[in-house]
Design an enzyme around this catalytic site. Structure first.
Site, short mmCIF file in Angstrom:
data_model
loop_
_atom_site.label_atom_id
_atom_site.label_comp_id
_atom_site.label_asym_id
_atom_site.label_seq_id
_atom_site.Cartn_x
_atom_site.Cartn_y
_atom_site.Cartn_z
N HIS A 117 -50.93 18.98 -0.65
CA HIS A 117 -51.51 19.37 0.65
C HIS A 117 -52.71 20.31 0.47
O HIS A 117 -53.82 19.94 0.80
CB HIS A 117 -50.49 19.99 1.61
CG HIS A 117 -49.30 19.12 1.88
ND1 HIS A 117 -49.43 17.85 2.37
CD2 HIS A 117 -47.96 19.34 1.69
CE1 HIS A 117 -48.21 17.32 2.50
NE2 HIS A 117 -47.30 18.19 2.09
N TYR A 154 -35.35 17.07 -4.01
CA TYR A 154 -34.62 18.35 -3.92
C TYR A 154 -33.25 18.21 -3.28
O TYR A 154 -32.55 19.21 -3.10
CB TYR A 154 -35.46 19.38 -3.15
CG TYR A 154 -35.96 18.95 -1.79
CD1 TYR A 154 -35.13 18.98 -0.67
CD2 TYR A 154 -37.26 18.50 -1.63
CE1 TYR A 154 -35.60 18.58 0.57
CE2 TYR A 154 -37.74 18.09 -0.39
CZ TYR A 154 -36.90 18.13 0.71
OH TYR A 154 -37.36 17.72 1.94
N ASP A 178 -45.73 10.84 1.19
CA ASP A 178 -44.97 12.02 1.56
C ASP A 178 -43.81 11.71 2.49
O ASP A 178 -42.74 11.32 2.06
CB ASP A 178 -45.94 13.06 2.16
CG ASP A 178 -45.31 14.43 2.37
OD1 ASP A 178 -44.15 14.60 2.00
OD2 ASP A 178 -45.99 15.34 2.90
ZN LIG Z 1 -43.73 16.83 0.60
#
Ligand SMILES: [Zn+2]
Length: 464
Positions: free
Chosen positions: A286, A140, A337
């Site tokens: 998650h 992002y 992550d």
């Molecule tokens: Zn993440």
């Protein structure tokens, strides 16, 4: 597939058929995976496995000998490459997910395409050394600080694709739509780099990204906090039209659930379902804090759930209901992550060990099931369904771990899956092959000579 680039992971294999001989290999079997010995694996054009022969006898002349246990290449289904720069810095003091995020934004603000290429190349090389052959990069960090567009609006995404090529691994660039700071809130200053303005503009920019031999393109919704509800469908439609993976952070924090309920009167899972964002090509990341209805929505839609246990414990998120979701039919995948550590074996065992702490009983997951999460299901979730298995026709992506290290020596090789999941670490990875190409040989990266040095220099260069 054909030879398209000197830097693509499959280029060597596409012109040279290589045979590998594994002392032991974890292979599919009708009754469940088994460890076989003396396994000859021939690779051919396109970096594919052409044959797999167990009990083949001694390593034949001309084959590359791989001592230890050969596994399918590990898929890291959820990565933010730049978070690797936070390692250590975020272990000082106390706080919450949200204070951690403030530090993360400082590092995000320090990156440009040149520095991100250096950092991501080093991070993906670390992943290769840890046995990871494919990464799902949830990307992002699109624009310059303040939101100014680079000359190529996809400059940052392109350097991630290039970084994976330089590190010799596959990438699925999950180009992420990130538009708002919260429900009805404009992006904050650090978040202006992330925003395309609206989902249509995101889609137009993402359209310009093209797959390569080592790279595929997917979509991501950062979270229901970051994409207004009426624009969720635009991203979901973009992915559906391309039959591309769609990933989304879901209910990592109870604050997200509370804010979503306040804004829309439904949970984040229900909001995604109502806007067509769940389904077999979707991965929710998650899924820590779910209601019973959320679990049913995810399972009824055959949505994949990506767990990131080392990050979830690092950020004090909580323990997600992975076992319950898997029992109800959701494929489970694993991701590192935030890269608090990069170790696919640690992620795998954490799923079981977290469950043991919660329930005070043992044996919720078999080692075979945990290896499947990190291989076959992980690759499928990233849009590489032809990877993650050692069989003819699959991509020739392997990870070989030592069975003679201080951690792994002793048990009989038939317990290879149990050794890999419950005792091995990234430090036990001896060989990595991607598309038939030997990327890590005897623990040494063949394309990036000094991976610790590359990490040190890329992180040291950041002015955060
Ligand atoms: Zn993440």
């Amino acid at each position: 597939m054909s030879v398209t680039s000197a830097t693509s992971p499959s280029s060597t294999a596409a012109v040279t058929a290589v045979s590998y001989w594994a002392q032991h290999a974890w292979l599919p079997h009708p009754n469940g995976p088994v460890v076989e010995r003396d396994v000859l694996i021939a690779t051919g054009p396109g970096g594919l496995i052409t044959s797999v022969t167990p009990d083949s006898g001694p390593c034949p002349p001309g084959a590359v000998r791989l001592d230890g246990l050969l596994l399918p290449g590990q898929a890291n289904a959820h990565s933010h490459a730049f978070h690797r720069a936070l390692r250590g810095h975020v272990q000082v003091g106390s706080g919450t997910f949200w204070t951690w995020r403030d530090t993360m934004y400082r590092f995000a603000g320090a990156l440009d395409p040149d520095s991100y290429l250096d950092l991501a190349t080093a991070v993906y090389a670390e992943m290769a050394l840890a046995g990871i052959t494919a990464v799902g990069e949830f990307h992002y960090l699109h624009h310059a600080p303040g939101g100014a567009r680079y000359t190529d609006p996809n400059a940052m995404g392109e350097v991630l694709i290039e970084a994976a090529a330089r590190a010799g691994i596959r990438i699925t660039l999950l180009d992420t739509c990130y538009l708002s700071a919260g429900f009805g809130a404009e992006p904050t200053k650090p978040q202006q780099r992330f925003s395309d303005g609206d989902a249509q503009a995101w889609a137009e920019r993402a359209d310009a990204l093209k797959p390569r031999e080592h790279a595929r393109i997917g979509a991501a919704i950062h979270s229901v906090r970051a994409v207004p509800a009426e624009q969720l469908g635009t991203v979901a439609h973009w992915a559906a039209m391309r039959r591309a993976p769609l990933h989304v952070h879901l209910s990592e924090q109870t604050a997200e659930n509370d804010a979503c309920l306040a804004a829309h009167g439904v949970t984040p899972t229900r909001l995604l379902a109502d806007h067509g964002a769940l389904g077999p090509r979707t991965s929710v990341v998650h899924a820590t804090h779910l209601t019973d209805e959320d679990v049913k929505l995810l399972t009824d839609s055959s949505t994949t759930v990506c767990m990131c246990p080392t990050t979830e414990r690092d950020l004090a998120d909580g323990i997600g209901p992975a076992r319950r979701l898997a029992s109800a039919g959701c494929p489970i995948t694993l991701g590192s992550d935030s890269h608090a550590v990069v170790d696919p074996f640690e992620e795998a065992r954490a799923l079981e060990l977290d469950e043991r702490l919660r329930t005070r009983t043992r044996g919720h997951w078999t080692a075979n099931a945990l290896l499947r999460a990190g291989t076959e299901d992980g690759h499928a979730s990233l849009g590489w369904p032809e990877a993650g298995r050692i069989e003819a026709g699959a991509l020739a992506d392997f990870t070989v771990i030592a069975l003679d290290s201080v951690r792994t020596a002793g048990p009989p090789p038939r317990l290879g899956a149990e050794i890999a999941v419950f005792a091995a670490s990234a430090a036990d990875v001896r060989h990595v092959v991607v598309g038939g190409r030997h990327v890590v040989r005897d623990g040494a990266h063949q394309l990036v000579a000094d991976v610790p040095g590359a990490l040190r220099s890329a992180i040291g260069a950041l002015d955060y």
